[in-house]
Design an enzyme around this catalytic site. Structure first.
Site, PDB file in Angstrom:
ATOM      1  N   ALA A 211      14.376 -13.389  -6.364  1.00 65.40           N
ATOM      2  CA  ALA A 211      13.940 -13.967  -5.562  1.00 65.40           C
ATOM      3  C   ALA A 211      13.387 -15.343  -6.198  1.00 65.40           C
ATOM      4  O   ALA A 211      12.124 -15.389  -6.430  1.00 65.40           O
ATOM      5  CB  ALA A 211      12.729 -13.517  -4.407  1.00 65.40           C
TER       6      ALA A 211
ATOM      7  N   SER B 165       4.609 -18.353  -5.496  1.00 64.25           N
ATOM      8  CA  SER B 165       5.604 -17.348  -5.729  1.00 64.25           C
ATOM      9  C   SER B 165       5.912 -16.685  -4.435  1.00 64.25           C
ATOM     10  O   SER B 165       5.630 -17.110  -3.369  1.00 64.25           O
ATOM     11  CB  SER B 165       4.623 -16.372  -6.657  1.00 64.25           C
ATOM     12  OG  SER B 165       5.698 -15.385  -7.361  1.00 64.25           O
ATOM     13  N   ASN B 166       6.296 -15.477  -4.542  1.00 65.45           N
ATOM     14  CA  ASN B 166       6.590 -14.882  -3.316  1.00 65.45           C
ATOM     15  C   ASN B 166       6.465 -13.268  -3.508  1.00 65.45           C
ATOM     16  O   ASN B 166       6.079 -12.810  -4.449  1.00 65.45           O
ATOM     17  CB  ASN B 166       8.091 -15.156  -2.858  1.00 65.45           C
ATOM     18  CG  ASN B 166       9.036 -14.779  -4.096  1.00 65.45           C
ATOM     19  OD1 ASN B 166       9.147 -13.298  -4.345  1.00 65.45           O
ATOM     20  ND2 ASN B 166       9.957 -15.572  -4.672  1.00 65.45           N
ATOM     21  N   ARG B 167       6.988 -12.433  -2.298  1.00 66.99           N
ATOM     22  CA  ARG B 167       6.522 -11.123  -2.331  1.00 66.99           C
ATOM     23  C   ARG B 167       7.370 -10.177  -3.165  1.00 66.99           C
ATOM     24  O   ARG B 167       7.480  -8.977  -2.798  1.00 66.99           O
ATOM     25  CB  ARG B 167       6.006 -10.412  -0.913  1.00 66.99           C
ATOM     26  CG  ARG B 167       4.902 -11.143  -0.178  1.00 66.99           C
ATOM     27  CD  ARG B 167       4.934 -10.656   1.008  1.00 66.99           C
ATOM     28  NE  ARG B 167       3.937 -11.185   1.983  1.00 66.99           N
ATOM     29  CZ  ARG B 167       2.715 -10.916   1.889  1.00 66.99           C
ATOM     30  NH1 ARG B 167       2.201  -9.993   0.944  1.00 66.99           N
ATOM     31  NH2 ARG B 167       1.888 -11.582   2.757  1.00 66.99           N
ATOM     32  N   SER B 168       8.406 -10.785  -3.621  1.00 67.23           N
ATOM     33  CA  SER B 168       9.483  -9.744  -4.347  1.00 67.23           C
ATOM     34  C   SER B 168       8.898  -8.818  -5.299  1.00 67.23           C
ATOM     35  O   SER B 168       7.875  -9.047  -5.965  1.00 67.23           O
ATOM     36  CB  SER B 168      10.395 -10.666  -5.114  1.00 67.23           C
ATOM     37  OG  SER B 168      11.402  -9.466  -5.931  1.00 67.23           O
TER      38      SER B 168
END
Ligand code: CTP
Length: 398
Positions: free
Chosen positions: A272, A205-208
């Site tokens: 994101a 996943s990502n930091r959004s």
């Protein structure tokens, strides 16, 4: 917010929370609305008629059996909005089933105006399947059901069923009665990260944080739009009156957006979205092997914006985000063309206080005609307002 001359029926049913309706009445009068109060017989136990008539400057309609036998009909046709606050389980049940054995329920059946209810009851009454079914029925009948708050209740219990605060009900009333620049428009916003599963317990996943997308959804709703928010996993609560569609992966997000896309007047992709996803999702948890490094083969996800951009209806406004660290304007411009967008919101990663996780953002809007609009560092809600203003400008030209 002025409600000058707006005609509002404030209908109270018998709940401890009736005192909050007194404050609401004050707020409505301060905003110069004309307010007529209607009560059920049990309101007498909580708030005196003299308080309500003094503050509204109008006689309170509290019983069916007075000399003016058709007052419920004249009130029902007079009002711009009927607000039932507090709405008890009993009154909601009567409204949902068309009973009209008191002034409030009779006015409800005779009302031609929009109706809004603000439930107030104990937590167990609120979650009871009957109450929930009644609320669904009312929604299906077109009644706007405001959420109830969760927290300390007069019974000593804690849970859902708390009447919203007077200011919150007032805001909902103001929104309902005043036209916004996006009134009558449908908009879709995507927000948050996506999660790409590797196996049953792991994902990429990502930091959004989702804050920018949620701010866009909230502001669009405040501007009068009917908002769908397609969101990856975040820690944020859905803004009021927004239709939240929770999703996990990029593929889920694409599917959710594609089913809604063609009906939208505007779509803003603030999510994101993962550009890559594991080639295979393991059925079982992947076990480590001693001594070996590990590689995970990834494949490209479909670009959601590019996909909906290719089928974009002529009147629709499509907006994307770009996050660049070099050749910012040139790269953003390329994205705009490749994805058939009306404008791109360029996020700067170089600015302190901008981007992932922050409550502020500094963005530059890049238009089809190459016009570049650099905005100062401001709150994400203010950025959202600037983006919607631009959407309104483009919609007005169509
Ligand atoms: N987007 C999308 N579907 C994807 C990936 C991105 O709809 N699979 C959208 C994002 O929501 C955002 C925009 O496309 O609105 C971002 O475009 P993208 O090409 O992914 O650019 P960046 O992530 O900014 O940068 P890069 O090109 O370096 O990956």
């Amino acid at each position: 917010m002025s409600l000058k001359g707006k005609r509002i029926i404030l209908a109270l049913s018998g709940s401890i929370a009736a005192y909050k309706a007194v404050y609401l009445l004050r707020l409505l009068k301060k905003a110069e609305a004309v307010v007529k109060v209607v009560t059920t017989p049990s309101v007498d136990h909580f708030v005196g008629e003299l308080t309500l008539s003094s503050l509204s400057g109008e006689k309170v309609f509290s019983g069916l059996w007075n000399e003016n036998w058709s007052e419920h009909v004249s009130l029902g046709t007079w009002a711009d909005l009927m607000v039932v606050a507090p709405a008890t389980a009993n009154t909601l049940a009567k409204m949902a089933n068309g009973l009209c054995d008191n002034a409030l329920t009779a006015v409800y059946l005779a009302a031609r105006c929009p109706v809004m209810v603000a439930p107030a009851m104990d937590a167990d009454m609120m979650i009871h399947p009957r109450t929930q079914a009644n609320l669904q029925t009312l929604k299906a009948d077109g009644v706007q059901v405001l959420p109830s708050g969760t927290g300390f209740l007069a019974s000593g219990l804690e849970g859902p069923g708390r009447l919203l605060e007077p200011e919150e009900i007032f805001e909902a009333i103001s929104l309902r009665l005043t036209e916004g620049p996006l009134s009558g428009k449908k908009v879709l916003v995507s927000a948050g990260p996506t999660r790409e599963a590797l196996d049953p317990v792991r994902f990429i996943s990502n930091r959004s944080s989702g804050k920018m997308g949620y701010a866009l959804a909230k502001v669009a709703s405040q501007m009068g739009a009917e908002v769908t928010l397609v969101s990856g996993p975040t820690h944020l609560d859905a803004p009021a009156r927004v239709n939240l569609i929770p999703v996990l992966s990029a593929a889920d997000m694409l599917e959710a957006i594609q089913t809604k896309a063609s009906a939208q007047d505007a779509i803003v992709m603030a999510a994101a979205v993962a550009d890559y996803t594991p080639l295979k999702v393991a059925d079982q948890k992947i076990k480590k092997k001693t001594g070996d490094d590990m590689n995970i083969p990834l494949k490209r996800t479909l670009d959601i914006l590019r996909t909906i951009g290719a089928d974009k209806p002529a009147q629709q406004v499509l907006v994307g985000f770009a996050m660049e660290t070099e050749n910012e304007l040139e790269n953003a411009q390329k994205k705009l063309v490749a994805k058939n967008l009306d404008f791109v919101v360029l996020n700067s990663l170089r600015e302190a206080g901008a981007g992932f996780g922050h409550d502020t953002n500094r963005v530059t809007l890049i238009h089809r005609n190459k016009e570049v609009q650099a905005l100062p560092l401001m709150s994400k809600e203010a950025v959202a307002a600037a983006i919607w203003q631009e959407v309104c400008n483009i919609l007005a030209l169509h």
